[in-house]
Motif scaffolding. Sequence first.
Motif, PDB file in Angstrom:
ATOM      1  N   PHE A  50       0.831  -1.211   0.000  1.00  0.00           N
ATOM      2  CA  PHE A  50       0.000   0.000   0.000  1.00  0.00           C
ATOM      3  C   PHE A  50       0.866   1.261   0.000  1.00  0.00           C
ATOM      4  O   PHE A  50       0.550   2.243  -0.675  1.00  0.00           O
ATOM      5  CB  PHE A  50      -0.916   0.016   1.231  1.00  0.00           C
ATOM      6  CG  PHE A  50      -1.951  -1.072   1.255  1.00  0.00           C
ATOM      7  CD1 PHE A  50      -2.271  -1.774   0.107  1.00  0.00           C
ATOM      8  CD2 PHE A  50      -2.594  -1.416   2.435  1.00  0.00           C
ATOM      9  CE1 PHE A  50      -3.234  -2.786   0.126  1.00  0.00           C
ATOM     10  CE2 PHE A  50      -3.550  -2.414   2.468  1.00  0.00           C
ATOM     11  CZ  PHE A  50      -3.860  -3.100   1.307  1.00  0.00           C
ATOM     12  N   ALA A  51       1.960   1.228   0.759  1.00  0.00           N
ATOM     13  CA  ALA A  51       2.847   2.394   0.814  1.00  0.00           C
ATOM     14  C   ALA A  51       3.447   2.679  -0.558  1.00  0.00           C
ATOM     15  O   ALA A  51       3.542   3.840  -0.986  1.00  0.00           O
ATOM     16  CB  ALA A  51       3.955   2.165   1.837  1.00  0.00           C
ATOM     17  N   LEU A  52       3.838   1.629  -1.281  1.00  0.00           N
ATOM     18  CA  LEU A  52       4.381   1.804  -2.621  1.00  0.00           C
ATOM     19  C   LEU A  52       3.321   2.343  -3.575  1.00  0.00           C
ATOM     20  O   LEU A  52       3.600   3.214  -4.411  1.00  0.00           O
ATOM     21  CB  LEU A  52       4.922   0.460  -3.134  1.00  0.00           C
ATOM     22  CG  LEU A  52       5.739   0.485  -4.421  1.00  0.00           C
ATOM     23  CD1 LEU A  52       6.982   1.363  -4.252  1.00  0.00           C
ATOM     24  CD2 LEU A  52       6.131  -0.923  -4.835  1.00  0.00           C
ATOM     25  N   LEU A  53       2.091   1.864  -3.425  1.00  0.00           N
ATOM     26  CA  LEU A  53       0.988   2.350  -4.252  1.00  0.00           C
ATOM     27  C   LEU A  53       0.724   3.834  -4.014  1.00  0.00           C
ATOM     28  O   LEU A  53       0.571   4.615  -4.964  1.00  0.00           O
ATOM     29  CB  LEU A  53      -0.275   1.535  -3.943  1.00  0.00           C
ATOM     30  CG  LEU A  53      -1.577   2.010  -4.596  1.00  0.00           C
ATOM     31  CD1 LEU A  53      -1.518   1.789  -6.103  1.00  0.00           C
ATOM     32  CD2 LEU A  53      -2.786   1.281  -4.006  1.00  0.00           C
ATOM     33  N   VAL A  54       0.693   4.251  -2.750  1.00  0.00           N
ATOM     34  CA  VAL A  54       0.433   5.650  -2.436  1.00  0.00           C
ATOM     35  C   VAL A  54       1.590   6.530  -2.917  1.00  0.00           C
ATOM     36  O   VAL A  54       1.366   7.660  -3.375  1.00  0.00           O
ATOM     37  CB  VAL A  54       0.207   5.835  -0.923  1.00  0.00           C
ATOM     38  CG1 VAL A  54      -0.003   7.296  -0.582  1.00  0.00           C
ATOM     39  CG2 VAL A  54      -1.001   5.030  -0.461  1.00  0.00           C
ATOM     40  N   ALA A  60       2.499  10.913  -9.244  1.00  0.00           N
ATOM     41  CA  ALA A  60       1.686  11.179 -10.435  1.00  0.00           C
ATOM     42  C   ALA A  60       0.813  12.423 -10.259  1.00  0.00           C
ATOM     43  O   ALA A  60       0.770  13.302 -11.134  1.00  0.00           O
ATOM     44  CB  ALA A  60       0.820   9.961 -10.760  1.00  0.00           C
ATOM     45  N   THR A  61       0.112  12.505  -9.131  1.00  0.00           N
ATOM     46  CA  THR A  61      -0.752  13.674  -8.911  1.00  0.00           C
ATOM     47  C   THR A  61       0.067  14.933  -8.655  1.00  0.00           C
ATOM     48  O   THR A  61      -0.330  16.033  -9.040  1.00  0.00           O
ATOM     49  CB  THR A  61      -1.698  13.429  -7.725  1.00  0.00           C
ATOM     50  OG1 THR A  61      -0.920  13.084  -6.554  1.00  0.00           O
ATOM     51  CG2 THR A  61      -2.670  12.298  -8.022  1.00  0.00           C
ATOM     52  N   GLY A  62       1.244  14.775  -8.017  1.00  0.00           N
ATOM     53  CA  GLY A  62       2.097  15.926  -7.766  1.00  0.00           C
ATOM     54  C   GLY A  62       2.605  16.556  -9.046  1.00  0.00           C
ATOM     55  O   GLY A  62       2.693  17.794  -9.156  1.00  0.00           O
ATOM     56  N   ILE A  63       2.944  15.732 -10.049  1.00  0.00           N
ATOM     57  CA  ILE A  63       3.388  16.264 -11.342  1.00  0.00           C
ATOM     58  C   ILE A  63       2.291  17.119 -11.957  1.00  0.00           C
ATOM     59  O   ILE A  63       2.546  18.210 -12.493  1.00  0.00           O
ATOM     60  CB  ILE A  63       3.785  15.106 -12.282  1.00  0.00           C
ATOM     61  CG1 ILE A  63       5.060  14.433 -11.776  1.00  0.00           C
ATOM     62  CG2 ILE A  63       3.964  15.602 -13.716  1.00  0.00           C
ATOM     63  CD1 ILE A  63       5.420  13.166 -12.529  1.00  0.00           C
ATOM     64  N   HIS A  97      -4.176  13.923  -3.961  1.00  0.00           N
ATOM     65  CA  HIS A  97      -2.848  14.217  -3.426  1.00  0.00           C
ATOM     66  C   HIS A  97      -2.907  14.465  -1.918  1.00  0.00           C
ATOM     67  O   HIS A  97      -2.088  13.937  -1.164  1.00  0.00           O
ATOM     68  CB  HIS A  97      -2.272  15.444  -4.134  1.00  0.00           C
ATOM     69  CG  HIS A  97      -0.795  15.596  -3.973  1.00  0.00           C
ATOM     70  ND1 HIS A  97       0.123  14.791  -4.622  1.00  0.00           N
ATOM     71  CD2 HIS A  97      -0.053  16.468  -3.227  1.00  0.00           C
ATOM     72  CE1 HIS A  97       1.349  15.150  -4.286  1.00  0.00           C
ATOM     73  NE2 HIS A  97       1.274  16.163  -3.435  1.00  0.00           N
ATOM     74  N   SER A  98      -3.873  15.261  -1.479  1.00  0.00           N
ATOM     75  CA  SER A  98      -3.972  15.571  -0.045  1.00  0.00           C
ATOM     76  C   SER A  98      -4.396  14.343   0.753  1.00  0.00           C
ATOM     77  O   SER A  98      -3.862  14.083   1.841  1.00  0.00           O
ATOM     78  CB  SER A  98      -4.953  16.723   0.178  1.00  0.00           C
ATOM     79  OG  SER A  98      -6.264  16.374  -0.251  1.00  0.00           O
ATOM     80  N   THR A  99      -5.343  13.576   0.232  1.00  0.00           N
ATOM     81  CA  THR A  99      -5.749  12.340   0.901  1.00  0.00           C
ATOM     82  C   THR A  99      -4.615  11.327   0.884  1.00  0.00           C
ATOM     83  O   THR A  99      -4.373  10.622   1.872  1.00  0.00           O
ATOM     84  CB  THR A  99      -6.997  11.742   0.230  1.00  0.00           C
ATOM     85  OG1 THR A  99      -8.064  12.682   0.280  1.00  0.00           O
ATOM     86  CG2 THR A  99      -7.427  10.452   0.911  1.00  0.00           C
TER      87      THR A  99
END
Length: 437
Positions: A50-54, A60-63, A97-99
């Motif tokens: 899960f940590a790798l997924l997040v 991705a969302t940060g870009i 991103h925030s979640t």
Amino acid sequence: MAIKFVRIYPKNRFLAWTEERLPLLSFLASHTTGYYTPKNLNIWYYFGVFALLVLVNQVATGIFLTMFYKPNAAEAFASVEYIMRDVEWGWLIRYMHSTGASLFFVVVYIHMFRGLMYGSYKKPRELVWILGMLVFLVLMAEAFMGYVLPWGQMSFWGAKVIISLFGAIPVIGNGLTEWIMGDYLPGDATLNRFFALHVIALPLTLLLLVTLHILALHEVGSNNPEGIEISEKTRPDGIPLDAIPFHPYYTVEDTLSVFLFLLVAAFIVFYAPAVGGWFLEHDNFTEANPLVTPAHIKPVWYYTPYYAMLRVIPHKLSGVLTMFAAIAVLFLLPWIDRGKVRSVRYRGRGFRIALIVFALSFVLLGAVGAGVTAELIPAWLGPEAPANTIENWFGRFLVCLYFGYFAFLWVYTYFGIERSRTPPDRVDMGATDEVRR
């Protein structure tokens, strides 16, 4: 033997030519089908995946967010509002991103607790633990930089409070604080520096550390709930008797767990992205104003246990040192714990009780840091009760419990007080060798 090298010979001529010069497919196969893991891994081991997924979600969302964000005090808040209101699907990306930031800490904290339960920090996995702790440390810095960027009220005042902690350092403190902010107050220089660190320096460091963490894990092999080394019992070909290939067995199982995790994450993103102010504080939906101080300045929830240590200790430098010591002591855990048994299943009763007390003290410190106890004390003891005094003493007691765990663990194991049970020789003593294969 943790990894068995697998050589891939593609039939496609181009892939075969590439593989001969850069054996990328063979490398991937060696770390999936050639990586043998214990057959008895349980639900606690999902959280590493899960940590790798997040992490992938955050990158991705940060870009996407950096394409529209403007790192200066005059336009930062407005650019976030523009993303939320005018950019197509911008609100969804921002909330993902925030979640994702909060979910990252949820899964990392659980992942760390699993390591404490099953002794994943003990020999030969000391380096795996240290690299994991470095990931945690960089993640905290990365999250703090990102927390400041929206430039809301809590972003500004949170930055001011946290950066001012460096002012507690004798002689160089004030100069260091001004150097970090680039001014006497958080402003354009602060935002530009934090933006550069948040989108370039820290993510690159984080990705490097995560890669090293995984490679170190695959070199020594995964721990398991029994806390025994499966590599000690092997077949003639060197493959552990109690192990199965990571792919396809655990990749299929992890895929199902990932879908369930994404379902929970999607529910939060679409229905409660702020989670009542825990994931996104209400004050941060108001633009930063240096002339208006929020009624309650507190960090986002994943910092609150450490913030509580800072709050309840009256001397500023002592509070800062205690806060950093609370993280530093985790790095020393492989040498503090001298116990001969890894898993909590076979450790002494004292260890189990101490681990429960440690976990409760950490959670309650989070409640103190978030101000929850200050609100509950008047309700429990009456409006005339000295809430701040009671909260401070309660917080100090919890700090003692937190550090007491490590002191107890060293005494308990170094002097041989622990009376642990002997773990089994095999993961499943009832299965035949044919079934194990």
